[in-house]
Write a protein that holds these residues in place. Sequence first.
Motif, PDB file in Angstrom:
ATOM      1  N   ASP A 294      -4.207  33.561  17.873  1.00 64.68           N
ATOM      2  CA  ASP A 294      -3.918  33.848  16.471  1.00 64.68           C
ATOM      3  C   ASP A 294      -4.975  34.752  15.840  1.00 64.68           C
ATOM      4  O   ASP A 294      -4.665  35.762  15.200  1.00 64.68           O
ATOM      5  CB  ASP A 294      -3.841  32.537  15.684  1.00 64.68           C
ATOM      6  N   LEU A 295      -6.243  34.359  16.019  1.00 66.34           N
ATOM      7  CA  LEU A 295      -7.321  35.121  15.372  1.00 66.34           C
ATOM      8  C   LEU A 295      -7.387  36.547  15.943  1.00 66.34           C
ATOM      9  O   LEU A 295      -7.481  37.519  15.187  1.00 66.34           O
ATOM     10  CB  LEU A 295      -8.659  34.398  15.571  1.00 66.34           C
ATOM     11  N   ALA A 296      -7.300  36.661  17.260  1.00 73.34           N
ATOM     12  CA  ALA A 296      -7.373  37.983  17.890  1.00 73.34           C
ATOM     13  C   ALA A 296      -6.232  38.874  17.396  1.00 73.34           C
ATOM     14  O   ALA A 296      -6.446  40.048  17.069  1.00 73.34           O
ATOM     15  CB  ALA A 296      -7.327  37.841  19.408  1.00 73.34           C
ATOM     16  N   ALA A 297      -5.029  38.274  17.298  1.00 76.37           N
ATOM     17  CA  ALA A 297      -3.884  39.061  16.855  1.00 76.37           C
ATOM     18  C   ALA A 297      -4.076  39.519  15.413  1.00 76.37           C
ATOM     19  O   ALA A 297      -3.789  40.669  15.057  1.00 76.37           O
ATOM     20  CB  ALA A 297      -2.612  38.224  16.975  1.00 76.37           C
ATOM     21  N   TYR A 298      -4.571  38.585  14.599  1.00 76.09           N
ATOM     22  CA  TYR A 298      -4.795  38.900  13.186  1.00 76.09           C
ATOM     23  C   TYR A 298      -5.832  40.028  13.031  1.00 76.09           C
ATOM     24  O   TYR A 298      -5.613  41.008  12.298  1.00 76.09           O
ATOM     25  CB  TYR A 298      -5.219  37.619  12.463  1.00 76.09           C
ATOM     26  N   LEU A 299      -6.951  39.900  13.752  1.00 74.52           N
ATOM     27  CA  LEU A 299      -7.999  40.931  13.656  1.00 74.52           C
ATOM     28  C   LEU A 299      -7.463  42.278  14.124  1.00 74.52           C
ATOM     29  O   LEU A 299      -7.762  43.320  13.546  1.00 74.52           O
ATOM     30  CB  LEU A 299      -9.219  40.542  14.496  1.00 74.52           C
ATOM     31  N   ASN A 300      -6.676  42.229  15.149  1.00 69.18           N
ATOM     32  CA  ASN A 300      -6.096  43.431  15.719  1.00 69.18           C
ATOM     33  C   ASN A 300      -5.148  44.097  14.724  1.00 69.18           C
ATOM     34  O   ASN A 300      -5.217  45.306  14.495  1.00 69.18           O
ATOM     35  CB  ASN A 300      -5.372  43.057  17.011  1.00 69.18           C
ATOM     36  N   THR A 301      -4.274  43.285  14.111  1.00 67.35           N
ATOM     37  CA  THR A 301      -3.316  43.822  13.140  1.00 67.35           C
ATOM     38  C   THR A 301      -4.043  44.428  11.948  1.00 67.35           C
ATOM     39  O   THR A 301      -3.702  45.510  11.464  1.00 67.35           O
ATOM     40  CB  THR A 301      -2.391  42.692  12.627  1.00 67.35           C
ATOM     41  N   GLU A 302      -5.041  43.698  11.468  1.00 67.79           N
ATOM     42  CA  GLU A 302      -5.765  44.155  10.282  1.00 67.79           C
ATOM     43  C   GLU A 302      -6.789  45.230  10.617  1.00 67.79           C
ATOM     44  O   GLU A 302      -7.370  45.822   9.708  1.00 67.79           O
ATOM     45  CB  GLU A 302      -6.482  42.973   9.622  1.00 67.79           C
ATOM     46  N   ALA A 303      -7.054  45.414  11.895  1.00 72.09           N
ATOM     47  CA  ALA A 303      -8.095  46.347  12.361  1.00 72.09           C
ATOM     48  C   ALA A 303      -9.436  46.069  11.696  1.00 72.09           C
ATOM     49  O   ALA A 303     -10.094  46.949  11.137  1.00 72.09           O
ATOM     50  CB  ALA A 303      -7.663  47.796  12.127  1.00 72.09           C
ATOM     51  N   ILE A 304      -9.807  44.809  11.725  1.00 73.08           N
ATOM     52  CA  ILE A 304     -11.110  44.432  11.172  1.00 73.08           C
ATOM     53  C   ILE A 304     -11.912  43.678  12.218  1.00 73.08           C
ATOM     54  O   ILE A 304     -11.356  43.231  13.223  1.00 73.08           O
ATOM     55  CB  ILE A 304     -10.970  43.552   9.898  1.00 73.08           C
ATOM     56  N   SER A 305     -13.206  43.556  11.970  1.00 73.28           N
ATOM     57  CA  SER A 305     -14.043  42.794  12.889  1.00 73.28           C
ATOM     58  C   SER A 305     -14.058  41.343  12.427  1.00 73.28           C
ATOM     59  O   SER A 305     -13.695  41.039  11.289  1.00 73.28           O
ATOM     60  CB  SER A 305     -15.458  43.355  12.902  1.00 73.28           C
ATOM     61  N   ILE A 306     -14.496  40.500  13.319  1.00 73.56           N
ATOM     62  CA  ILE A 306     -14.500  39.071  13.007  1.00 73.56           C
ATOM     63  C   ILE A 306     -15.418  38.772  11.824  1.00 73.56           C
ATOM     64  O   ILE A 306     -15.187  37.841  11.065  1.00 73.56           O
ATOM     65  CB  ILE A 306     -14.874  38.251  14.269  1.00 73.56           C
ATOM     66  N   ASP A 307     -16.458  39.606  11.671  1.00 68.60           N
ATOM     67  CA  ASP A 307     -17.380  39.391  10.552  1.00 68.60           C
ATOM     68  C   ASP A 307     -16.711  39.693   9.217  1.00 68.60           C
ATOM     69  O   ASP A 307     -17.149  39.228   8.178  1.00 68.60           O
ATOM     70  CB  ASP A 307     -18.626  40.262  10.718  1.00 68.60           C
ATOM     71  N   GLU A 308     -15.670  40.517   9.258  1.00 66.87           N
ATOM     72  CA  GLU A 308     -14.991  40.872   8.012  1.00 66.87           C
ATOM     73  C   GLU A 308     -13.812  39.936   7.731  1.00 66.87           C
ATOM     74  O   GLU A 308     -13.153  40.060   6.700  1.00 66.87           O
ATOM     75  CB  GLU A 308     -14.441  42.307   8.120  1.00 66.87           C
ATOM     76  N   SER A 309     -13.523  39.038   8.657  1.00 66.62           N
ATOM     77  CA  SER A 309     -12.353  38.168   8.530  1.00 66.62           C
ATOM     78  C   SER A 309     -12.562  37.094   7.479  1.00 66.62           C
ATOM     79  O   SER A 309     -13.673  36.623   7.256  1.00 66.62           O
ATOM     80  CB  SER A 309     -12.084  37.538   9.897  1.00 66.62           C
ATOM     81  N   ARG A 310     -11.460  36.698   6.816  1.00 68.18           N
ATOM     82  CA  ARG A 310     -11.552  35.618   5.827  1.00 68.18           C
ATOM     83  C   ARG A 310     -11.662  34.266   6.513  1.00 68.18           C
ATOM     84  O   ARG A 310     -12.041  33.290   5.913  1.00 68.18           O
ATOM     85  CB  ARG A 310     -10.301  35.623   4.950  1.00 68.18           C
ATOM     86  N   VAL A 311     -11.256  34.234   7.772  1.00 66.01           N
ATOM     87  CA  VAL A 311     -11.243  32.967   8.505  1.00 66.01           C
ATOM     88  C   VAL A 311     -12.668  32.621   8.955  1.00 66.01           C
ATOM     89  O   VAL A 311     -13.340  33.445   9.558  1.00 66.01           O
ATOM     90  CB  VAL A 311     -10.311  33.073   9.728  1.00 66.01           C
ATOM     91  N   THR A 312     -13.081  31.409   8.627  1.00 71.17           N
ATOM     92  CA  THR A 312     -14.422  30.979   9.028  1.00 71.17           C
ATOM     93  C   THR A 312     -14.325  29.952  10.148  1.00 71.17           C
ATOM     94  O   THR A 312     -13.258  29.344  10.339  1.00 71.17           O
ATOM     95  CB  THR A 312     -15.162  30.332   7.844  1.00 71.17           C
ATOM     96  N   PRO A 313     -15.439  29.755  10.860  1.00 64.94           N
ATOM     97  CA  PRO A 313     -15.425  28.726  11.909  1.00 64.94           C
ATOM     98  C   PRO A 313     -15.028  27.365  11.340  1.00 64.94           C
ATOM     99  O   PRO A 313     -14.252  26.635  11.967  1.00 64.94           O
ATOM    100  CB  PRO A 313     -16.872  28.722  12.411  1.00 64.94           C
TER     101      PRO A 313
END
Lengths: 499, 518
Positions: free
Chosen positions: A373-392
Amino acid sequence: MAKDRLAQVLEDWEAVIGLEIHTEITSSNTKMFCGCPVGFGGEPNTRVCPVCLGLPGALPVPNEYAVEATVLAGLAIESTIARWSQFHRKNYFYPDMPKDYQISQYDLPFCDGGHLDVQVGEGDGAYETRICVTRIHLEEDTGKMVHVGGAEGRIAGATHSLVDFNRAGTPLMELVTEPDIRTPEEARRFAQKLRLIWLSLGISDCSMEEGSMRVDANVSIRRPGETELGTKAEIKNMNSFRALHDGLAHEIIRQAELVESGGHVVQETRHWDVGAKRTSSLRSKEEAHDYRYFPEPDMVPFQFSEEWIEAVRAKLPELPDAKKARFVEDLGLSGYDAAILSADISLSAFFDSAMSIGGAAKAKAIANIMLNDLAAYLNTEAISIDESRVTPAMLVELVELVDGGTISSKQAKVVFSEMAATGDSPGAIVEIKGMKQVSDTGAIEQAIDRVMTANPSEVEGYRGGKTTLLGFFVGQTMKEMRGQANPKLVNEVLLRKLG
Amino acid sequence: MSEFDVSRLTGAHIREGVVTGQFTAREVAEATLARVEALEPTVHAFNQVTPELALEAADAVDSSRAQAIADGLDPRDVLGALAGVPAGIKDNMNLVGTRTTCSAKILENYESVYDCTAVRRLLDAGAVPIGKCNMDEFAFGSSTENSAFGPTHNPWDLERVPGGSSGGSAACVSASMATISLGSDTGGSIRQPGALTGTVAVKPTYGRVSRYGCVAFGSSLDQIGPFARTVEDSAAALAAIAGADPMDATSAQQAVPNYVRAAAEGATGGAKGLRVGIVTDLLQADGCSGEVRAAVENAARIYADLGAEVGEVTLPASAHGLSAYYIIGPAEASSNLARFDGIRYGHRVEDPTDVLDLYMRSRAEGFGPESIRRIMLGTYALSAGYYEAYYGQAQKARTLIKQDFESAFKDFDVLLTPTSPTVAFKIGEKSADPLEMYLSDVYTIPVNLAGIPAISVPAGLCPSSGLPIGLQIMADYFAEETMFMAAAAFEAAIEFDARPPLRYESARGTRAAQEERR
């Protein structure tokens, strides 16, 4: 395809490749020999002072952080750290070099030897190979030339050139490998792994695009079984891992075709043109400089005590190989998942952070969400994990909701999308959307009764032995309960009622 | 116009006068500038005179005195150790508001954008900058004849050189166009002109004074030091500029002792118990004039009279000093001078065809013959295949020279040699023969190669020529106190008047002469 052609060529020829990898120590606040800030870009000639401009009378003072970072890098690849070392001057004239000499290292680099074991390929053809490192030394970066009036900013055809000294004096580590590399893929894997290690150490942002990590290669070919080295060419301007691979592949093919057609390789520097997909001659070695190295008299030599070296070693973080092993052995991840998570600094840091919040028991579930899920989301949004709203912490909470039976795995996917879009916590999303999974047997029984009443022929069919109709009933029941029923309970009740 | 004669005032007098209000720093500065105006046309000690900077600095001293009094403080405690003292600065040291030319065409219009640490410290101590002093181009030379802007004349005899490379710094102090000055010494460039102009000249221990902001010649040899007309003034000037500098990685961390007190102790306490070694092999070397040798022997007798234990010592490895120096110095210089390439600053050729043409012609036009000679020597010595035979061997010789000194300083506190083998020579006399010129520094070079401190003090006038002779007193690493003590004791004993007779004034009918008559 160049790939097939390369495979063909490598049946008749062995390629011998050595890499020179320059890495700017971008984590240093200041330049190598002065107090100017280190950074990419900026208005030209704004991050300069008398020292990095080489004004008359200015003197270099070594950046101790950069020295330590280089030693740390050496320790990470098992180099021998010099007990006594010094800088040398490398003398040559070029307008991007303010002093017309570069402060570098010569016969006494900070780090001697070392190696990296590299995994090449996947599946049956996979193998591991050891690439030995000759040395790592520290030097100062040059300024940047901007050629005006020529094609693509290149010097050929330019009417004049400008120099930006913002980069001049940036601490620059140079790693040189032994000619141990045999294929473009090995070269790429080595460079990727090295980058990952440098990133783990936190010494550089290793941006190939911005030039904070630059890979040059020396390549020659010879017939398999030969021990003499062929004449090498040096390839520059390979600004990505892909370019490194392709540049080497094309150069190997070029050399093979040249020799096969009766020509011979000349020692020269060649420029990889990513657009034209070919290397072209930049300068021949006949113009090679005599650098007239001599010990830099403006600085006293370095003496590293055993205690100091050990103190630096104590700062070594967990390196990628160790991290991968821990993910498999301690956390039970598959080798595949562990490899992906440990191959990215931000990803593994995210994962480790989730582990420290949620505990090792959730490792597989967290890894699963991250890699899907996270990888797909980052890929779609073209953002890095550091820029993601999702936290650990959010992922841990999500896994807890599933484990506790509050929501189904299917619902978890919906919750993930929602929290990625809004940044809301999974608990809040479940609450707002009324997504709680129904585990009330009474409600489920009522729903099943309605489904069975509405589909008498299917009930008959099932009872007559068509047990594959179970899926139909599950689907209908879930539909009846707007997807909120606990699927495990639905199954149990259905089997009882239909049986 | 000021009433008093600045040539009769030492730096110590000036500070005392300014502190007590006997006169103002502005009066001293004006009197000095007037003297510069009168004498400079014949001496040519300066590349640039800086009256505005001088008066500004002098006024700052006067107003801090006034402020101190207004605040109920003793100006003696507030004013710097060099308050109001006029100072010349060698033109290879950066000072904002001045050009730093190194007496080279390639830097003719180069404006400093930052301050040399030593200059900054000198001015922070209250010194008043009179101007930038002429020198041999990039400090390559022993006569100041290699200046692209014309030679400096020796105030003792205008037909003669003041020595070099810090010839302007020496001449301005000798002619009292400044009370103190800064020079730089790579192979004798402070001490030899000190000897030839009858001034006190100090080459400190390598690392004692920051090199930051002084245009480099031989980085492992260069050291900034002061000129003065008395040992006490030279001690005060060194105290002001010495000490660790975060901008120079080779500057020493050691605390700076009280050099002025050491000089005072020497002046009053003689040299009782001081172990003085006369370096016999150097003294007997060919090329040393008999009168110079006699003056040094006389100095040894004076030390004995002052209660010193005088003995003999040899420094055999110093025989290789000149050869080693003319490898290491040019090698480092060839690299240090690479940056003068016409790209960012300095002389650039018109209409270059490409970058190589720009480099080659800018440098060919911008450098004088001696600079080109040294760059070529150094480039050759560092070239592949020659490095070991030249640079490597020179470094070995350097180690041996160092070891000679280390062993000599086990037995002696100070060592004596002449500073220069001859008195000041005529302008043009040696300029045709570089090797002959290089021999001028035969006594001073080993000191730079070893990195020890040395001072040149006047040892009297040469009986035949009437020109000053310099005595070189060398001391162990960071033993400047001992060096100043020994120098002050000797100075007190010989009562040398460091002021030249200014014979040229009447002969040439300069404005200075008119002024003297008035």
